[in-house]
Design a protein around this motif. Structure first.
Motif, mmCIF file in Angstrom:
data_model
loop_
_atom_site.group_PDB
_atom_site.id
_atom_site.type_symbol
_atom_site.label_atom_id
_atom_site.label_comp_id
_atom_site.label_asym_id
_atom_site.label_seq_id
_atom_site.Cartn_x
_atom_site.Cartn_y
_atom_site.Cartn_z
ATOM 1 N N PRO A 45 27.217 1.657 -7.241
ATOM 2 C CA PRO A 45 25.925 2.156 -6.755
ATOM 3 C C PRO A 45 25.647 1.734 -5.310
ATOM 4 O O PRO A 45 25.963 0.624 -4.905
ATOM 5 N N LYS A 46 25.106 2.646 -4.553
ATOM 6 C CA LYS A 46 24.749 2.343 -3.164
ATOM 7 C C LYS A 46 23.398 1.648 -3.099
ATOM 8 O O LYS A 46 23.147 0.837 -2.244
ATOM 9 N N GLN A 47 22.568 2.071 -4.000
ATOM 10 C CA GLN A 47 21.194 1.611 -3.936
ATOM 11 C C GLN A 47 21.032 0.326 -4.749
ATOM 12 O O GLN A 47 21.734 0.110 -5.733
ATOM 13 N N GLU A 48 20.107 -0.520 -4.330
ATOM 14 C CA GLU A 48 19.805 -1.695 -5.124
ATOM 15 C C GLU A 48 18.306 -1.955 -5.048
ATOM 16 O O GLU A 48 17.719 -1.850 -3.976
ATOM 17 N N VAL A 49 17.737 -2.265 -6.186
ATOM 18 C CA VAL A 49 16.297 -2.518 -6.190
ATOM 19 C C VAL A 49 16.054 -4.018 -6.253
ATOM 20 O O VAL A 49 16.601 -4.703 -7.108
ATOM 21 N N ASN A 50 15.287 -4.502 -5.319
ATOM 22 C CA ASN A 50 14.902 -5.917 -5.352
ATOM 23 C C ASN A 50 13.435 -6.027 -5.705
ATOM 24 O O ASN A 50 12.615 -5.249 -5.228
ATOM 25 N N LEU A 51 13.176 -6.998 -6.516
ATOM 26 C CA LEU A 51 11.821 -7.125 -7.020
ATOM 27 C C LEU A 51 11.166 -8.353 -6.419
ATOM 28 O O LEU A 51 11.727 -9.435 -6.457
ATOM 29 N N GLU A 52 9.994 -8.131 -5.853
ATOM 30 C CA GLU A 52 9.244 -9.288 -5.382
ATOM 31 C C GLU A 52 8.146 -9.549 -6.380
ATOM 32 O O GLU A 52 7.345 -8.665 -6.681
ATOM 33 N N THR A 53 8.113 -10.754 -6.884
ATOM 34 C CA THR A 53 7.081 -11.033 -7.875
ATOM 35 C C THR A 53 6.067 -12.005 -7.307
ATOM 36 O O THR A 53 6.403 -12.926 -6.574
ATOM 37 N N ALA A 54 4.844 -11.738 -7.646
ATOM 38 C CA ALA A 54 3.777 -12.661 -7.274
ATOM 39 C C ALA A 54 2.930 -12.829 -8.526
ATOM 40 O O ALA A 54 3.116 -12.126 -9.509
ATOM 41 N N GLU A 55 2.040 -13.788 -8.470
ATOM 42 C CA GLU A 55 1.165 -13.947 -9.625
ATOM 43 C C GLU A 55 -0.275 -13.802 -9.193
ATOM 44 O O GLU A 55 -0.661 -14.251 -8.121
ATOM 45 N N ARG A 56 -1.017 -13.125 -10.031
ATOM 46 C CA ARG A 56 -2.422 -12.943 -9.746
ATOM 47 C C ARG A 56 -3.182 -13.655 -10.854
ATOM 48 O O ARG A 56 -2.795 -13.585 -12.023
ATOM 49 N N ASN A 57 -4.231 -14.341 -10.453
ATOM 50 C CA ASN A 57 -4.976 -15.095 -11.447
ATOM 51 C C ASN A 57 -6.192 -14.311 -11.907
ATOM 52 O O ASN A 57 -7.097 -14.040 -11.128
ATOM 53 N N VAL A 58 -6.169 -13.925 -13.161
ATOM 54 C CA VAL A 58 -7.324 -13.236 -13.721
ATOM 55 C C VAL A 58 -7.932 -14.136 -14.779
ATOM 56 O O VAL A 58 -7.333 -14.343 -15.821
ATOM 57 N N CYS A 97 -1.078 -7.040 -19.978
ATOM 58 C CA CYS A 97 -1.840 -6.803 -21.206
ATOM 59 C C CYS A 97 -1.455 -7.813 -22.279
ATOM 60 O O CYS A 97 -2.315 -8.350 -22.973
ATOM 61 N N GLN A 98 -0.152 -8.064 -22.379
ATOM 62 C CA GLN A 98 0.291 -9.023 -23.392
ATOM 63 C C GLN A 98 -0.278 -10.403 -23.123
ATOM 64 O O GLN A 98 -0.794 -11.070 -24.021
ATOM 65 N N LEU A 99 -0.204 -10.817 -21.845
ATOM 66 C CA LEU A 99 -0.690 -12.155 -21.511
ATOM 67 C C LEU A 99 -2.198 -12.258 -21.710
ATOM 68 O O LEU A 99 -2.706 -13.271 -22.203
ATOM 69 N N LEU A 100 -2.902 -11.196 -21.328
ATOM 70 C CA LEU A 100 -4.356 -11.207 -21.517
ATOM 71 C C LEU A 100 -4.693 -11.266 -23.000
ATOM 72 O O LEU A 100 -5.600 -12.000 -23.405
ATOM 73 N N ALA A 101 -3.941 -10.522 -23.795
ATOM 74 C CA ALA A 101 -4.222 -10.497 -25.229
ATOM 75 C C ALA A 101 -4.066 -11.894 -25.835
ATOM 76 O O ALA A 101 -4.871 -12.321 -26.654
ATOM 77 N N ILE A 102 -3.023 -12.610 -25.377
ATOM 78 C CA ILE A 102 -2.812 -13.969 -25.872
ATOM 79 C C ILE A 102 -4.009 -14.850 -25.518
ATOM 80 O O ILE A 102 -4.540 -15.589 -26.351
ATOM 81 N N GLU A 103 -4.446 -14.723 -24.265
ATOM 82 C CA GLU A 103 -5.544 -15.567 -23.799
ATOM 83 C C GLU A 103 -6.854 -15.207 -24.508
ATOM 84 O O GLU A 103 -7.639 -16.086 -24.850
ATOM 85 N N ILE A 104 -7.044 -13.910 -24.739
ATOM 86 C CA ILE A 104 -8.263 -13.487 -25.436
ATOM 87 C C ILE A 104 -8.286 -14.060 -26.845
ATOM 88 O O ILE A 104 -9.298 -14.579 -27.309
ATOM 89 N N GLU A 141 -15.387 -11.304 -20.437
ATOM 90 C CA GLU A 141 -14.848 -10.770 -19.191
ATOM 91 C C GLU A 141 -13.369 -10.406 -19.359
ATOM 92 O O GLU A 141 -12.923 -9.360 -18.894
ATOM 93 N N LEU A 142 -12.633 -11.267 -20.047
ATOM 94 C CA LEU A 142 -11.220 -10.975 -20.302
ATOM 95 C C LEU A 142 -11.077 -9.673 -21.081
ATOM 96 O O LEU A 142 -10.231 -8.835 -20.767
ATOM 97 N N LEU A 143 -11.937 -9.523 -22.057
ATOM 98 C CA LEU A 143 -11.876 -8.343 -22.906
ATOM 99 C C LEU A 143 -12.174 -7.081 -22.105
ATOM 100 O O LEU A 143 -11.522 -6.054 -22.269
ATOM 101 N N ARG A 144 -13.141 -7.204 -21.193
ATOM 102 C CA ARG A 144 -13.499 -6.051 -20.372
ATOM 103 C C ARG A 144 -12.300 -5.634 -19.523
ATOM 104 O O ARG A 144 -11.935 -4.464 -19.470
ATOM 105 N N ARG A 145 -11.685 -6.627 -18.876
ATOM 106 C CA ARG A 145 -10.534 -6.308 -18.027
ATOM 107 C C ARG A 145 -9.378 -5.779 -18.851
ATOM 108 O O ARG A 145 -8.658 -4.884 -18.435
ATOM 109 N N TYR A 146 -9.221 -6.384 -20.014
ATOM 110 C CA TYR A 146 -8.115 -5.981 -20.871
ATOM 111 C C TYR A 146 -8.267 -4.526 -21.301
ATOM 112 O O TYR A 146 -7.323 -3.752 -21.246
#
Lengths: 218, 106
Positions: free
Chosen positions: A85-98, A154-161, A36-41
């Protein structure tokens, strides 16, 4: 296969049998996980490559625009233009479990919603080429963030695979055959013990009968 | 809340300041290395680094390879594309499948 030294007892046999059942079940589960990991990867890595090519060529052309902009302006005025710079980018991070791998999900928010806020300078003293250059970079930013998300996943999946594949192989080619070998060895040893016990009993009985009734078979 | 940073030589990255990404111009691999670790420890979710410098501090980038954050992503610098980014993607394929059967014809 060289059999590891085991004590041929019933207790050991029960333990090994239980171990074999667990190993087989674990093998099946891990194999499914790996598939399944491989398929998603594989789904993801194609996107990754396409996106990377797109982002790289976009950055390349943005860089070219910047070089042109730089050529038509003095270095000092260019530096001042981009200094605050006037603009600033803020990043919201979440984690998804695959499949037990936590992959990052990035959502970004810009400080101001006005998309013209990327121009942090007055238009009077800068060349028009700079506007275009900044614009081209702003356009590629969403793709860049998406690329970061996919590439990291992709990197994380590859490690897990890789890990799952090793475990599957270890179970399939080493632990399960070894356990089976040991079970076979113990069963045979126990059977042999039982047989030798039986012959001994028969022999003893014969001797006792000969003693009790006084007859000799010879 | 995380931020985004770009590490590279000034000419390659100064434009990113305008779009709201924090820029960290460096002049040597050593500077890039210390900066990378500092940024990684300081709530930066994505760190873009030019291929040129990434090539020189591979081992340090490798340290963050197993972690979910920060994502360290290679981008081409102003001096051109070295292909290291694409190469990295191919490497993950190799790691996952054993041999690169997806992009081997590219």
């Amino acid at each position: 296969m060289a059999v590891k030294q085991v004590i041929p007892t019933r207790m050991e046999l029960t333990r090994l049998k239980r171990k074999r059942i667990t190993a087989i079940r674990g093998h099946k589960l891990l194999r499914d996980k790996r598939d399944e990991l491989l398929r998603r990867y594989l789904e993801m890595v194609r996107d990754n490559m396409a996106l990377r090519e797109k982002v790289e060529s976009a950055i390349h052309s943005a860089n070219r625009n910047f070089v042109i902009a730089k050529a038509s302006m003095s270095e000092a005025s260019l530096n001042t233009a981009l200094m605050a710079p006037k603009q600033e980018v803020n990043l919201e991070t979440a984690e998804r479990n695959v499949m037990s791998v936590d992959i990052p999900v990035f959502k970004y928010k810009t400080r101001s919603s006005d998309e013209n806020d990327i121009y942090s300078y007055g238009f009077a003293f800068t060349s028009g080429d700079l506007d275009g250059a900044v614009r081209s970079l702003a356009d590629v930013l969403p793709d860049m963030i998406r690329l970061a998300e996919i590439e990291k996943s992709c990197q994380l999946l590859a490690i897990e695979i890789e890990k799952s594949r090793r475990r599957v192989n270890a179970l399939e080619h080493f632990i399960i055959p070894e356990t089976e070998e040991m079970i076979k060895y113990i069963t045979m040893k126990l059977d042999e013990n039982a047989r030798s016990n039986l012959t001994r009993l028969m022999k003893v009985k014969e001797v006792m009968l000969a003693d009790a009734h006084g007859y000799d078979k010879k | 809340m995380h931020k985004i940073a770009v590490i590279g030589d000034y000419d390659s990255i100064y434009g990113f300041a305008a779009v709201g990404v924090s820029i960290s111009p460096v002049k040597s691999a050593k500077e890039a290395r210390t900066l990378l670790h500092r940024l990684a420890a300081n709530q930066f979710g994505i760190i873009y680094i030019t291929e040129e410098y990434a090539d020189q501090i591979k081992e340090d980038i490798q340290k963050y390879y197993h972690k979910a954050l920060p994502a360290i992503i290679l981008i081409p610098g102003v001096s051109g594309n070295t292909g290291a980014g694409v190469e990295n993607v191919k490497k993950t394929v190799e790691q996952a499948i054993g041999s690169d059967i997806v992009f081997s014809n590219k």
